[in-house]
Design a protein around this motif. Sequence first.
Motif, short mmCIF file in Angstrom:
data_model
loop_
_atom_site.label_atom_id
_atom_site.label_comp_id
_atom_site.label_asym_id
_atom_site.label_seq_id
_atom_site.Cartn_x
_atom_site.Cartn_y
_atom_site.Cartn_z
N TYR A 1 48.41 17.15 24.98
CA TYR A 1 47.67 17.36 26.23
C TYR A 1 46.28 17.90 25.93
CZ TYR A 1 46.13 19.35 30.64
OH TYR A 1 45.39 19.67 31.75
N LYS A 2 46.21 18.89 25.06
CA LYS A 2 44.92 19.52 24.76
C LYS A 2 43.93 18.51 24.19
CE LYS A 2 46.87 24.09 23.90
NZ LYS A 2 47.16 25.11 22.87
N MET B 1 50.85 21.76 29.28
CA MET B 1 49.47 22.18 29.01
C MET B 1 49.34 22.93 27.68
SD MET B 1 47.91 22.99 32.81
CE MET B 1 49.13 24.17 33.30
N GLU B 2 50.45 23.37 27.11
CA GLU B 2 50.45 24.03 25.80
C GLU B 2 50.53 23.02 24.64
OE1 GLU B 2 53.77 26.69 25.90
OE2 GLU B 2 52.82 28.05 27.32
N LEU B 3 50.88 21.79 24.95
CA LEU B 3 51.07 20.77 23.90
C LEU B 3 49.73 20.29 23.34
CD1 LEU B 3 53.80 18.53 25.58
CD2 LEU B 3 54.15 20.33 23.88
N GLU B 4 49.70 20.05 22.04
CA GLU B 4 48.50 19.50 21.40
C GLU B 4 48.14 18.14 22.00
OE1 GLU B 4 46.13 20.71 19.25
OE2 GLU B 4 47.19 22.56 19.78
N ALA C 1 53.20 24.19 32.69
CA ALA C 1 52.77 25.17 31.69
C ALA C 1 53.13 24.70 30.28
CB ALA C 1 53.39 26.54 31.98
N ARG C 2 54.34 24.18 30.12
CA ARG C 2 54.77 23.68 28.80
C ARG C 2 53.91 22.50 28.35
NH1 ARG C 2 59.13 25.53 26.28
NH2 ARG C 2 60.65 26.77 27.40
N ASP D 1 44.13 21.24 36.42
CA ASP D 1 43.67 21.74 35.13
C ASP D 1 42.94 20.64 34.35
OD1 ASP D 1 43.89 23.89 32.88
OD2 ASP D 1 44.65 22.06 31.95
#
Length: 182
Positions: free
Chosen positions: A42-43, A37-40, A34-35, A66
């Motif tokens: 990763y995005k 996937m919140e990172l720029e 979860a942490r 994901d």
Amino acid sequence: MNMDDKRKIRKKMLSLRGNLKKKEVSSGSDAVCARIMELEEYKKADSIFCYIAFRNEISLSRLITDAIIQGKKVYVPVVSGEDMLVAEYSDILMDGELGTVEPKDKVYYDGEIDLAIIPATACDRLGGRLGFGGGYYDKFLAKHKVTKLAAIYDFQLVDELPLMPHDILMDIVVCPGDVLRF
């Protein structure tokens, strides 16, 4: 600190990780995924290199799913002799060298990678990473210009590790309780 300290830390951390209950592995893995996937990083990543967990490592299964849903390319390590190669992720797996798992039908890749998610036995608060001792990830990371992220449990974060000149520092360390940037 010296190489003997490195061995002691590795032995202690692997023992602690080996004694985790399934629920602890699951909750720690969910929190780390979860942490991440919140990172720029990763995005924005179009391509992600990540490990397939074994021996109670942080599982990245949720993140891999994901990433695939989002259309990202997912690659995993394949150990071949002294080298670590990159192959496209597949959910049809087989036993690999050194007790790891890897895709059964390997499609190798030698292009750019945006984000590398690396396992560790321990990390320190300066970006240092302690692996299993084979140097596979350090050799691999030395050849690739990529954002380097280590995924660990909270107890695997220590103040300082004994590092060697060839040890590659992480850019980000993610554990259930924190995200550290260097």
